[in-house]
Scaffold this motif. Sequence first.
Motif: not given
Length: 283
Positions: A96, A124, A132, A135-136, A138
């Motif tokens: 990430v 998730t 990951k 979801e993470k 941005k």
Amino acid sequence: MEKKILVPTNFTKHSWSALIFAMKLFKKFPCTFYLINVYSSRGSLSEAMSIHKEDDEETNASVSEKGLARIMQGLSFRKENQKHRFEQISFDGSLVEGIQEQVNKLGIDMIIVGSPGDTAGINTAENNKISKITEKVKECPVLVIPEKYETAIDPNLEIVFPTNLRKPFKPSELEHLIELAQNTECSIRVLYINTEGKALSTDQEKNKEDLLKQLAKVNTSYHMLTKTSPTTGVHLFIESRESDFLALYQRKQGFFGKIFNKAAIEDIDFDPKLPVLILKEIR
């Protein structure tokens, strides 16, 4: 305008398939594809992408660089689009962290990820590498391509876009959904799951009208299902229509979270077998 596409790779078949899909998706555009392999020089790191060593003496950094060089060599034989350029990135750290750093530094337009097997792997609750990323990371859309997915040749392709219509969308948040529809010649099916069987509120009616107006550039229709949960409703809609893409908007406390909420007994374990575009909230 040139597109900047980030494609994470761990040198597997599914990551190569995602790259080929990306090249086809943006065949009409000048693009730079950034191929990123994330490794860890500090032993096993759960968020780093796994790499295979041919020699025990070889470092993870060397394996990463050699793998990317092999991909670049393979791409040198492909001549589909002279306006496509390729760059390689070998990153030491977490998956990430590596992806987010490139998104911020390079101004990436979209991340395209290959998922192993026949599902997108975006749930998730599974806490895998795909989830990951979706979801993470941005403020950058993520398109997940299942390894075994094959694009249909059909004039009636469609993207399902479920929403609860509770908040308006910014034009920048829908830009990549519209672009995906145009590039694949897909229609967009806006889907509202009416779990309580109530009429839309005044705000929801306005948000619906604004959304359809923003999507007017492509063929769009509105659909509603009643008395079902978000997860089951989306699954049944996709299955009954044999839809081709799913687009989800990731907003905290929004539909994205509810679709993976296993609290409701009637919900199914949803893991779509079609490409999924995760649209991000832009602040």
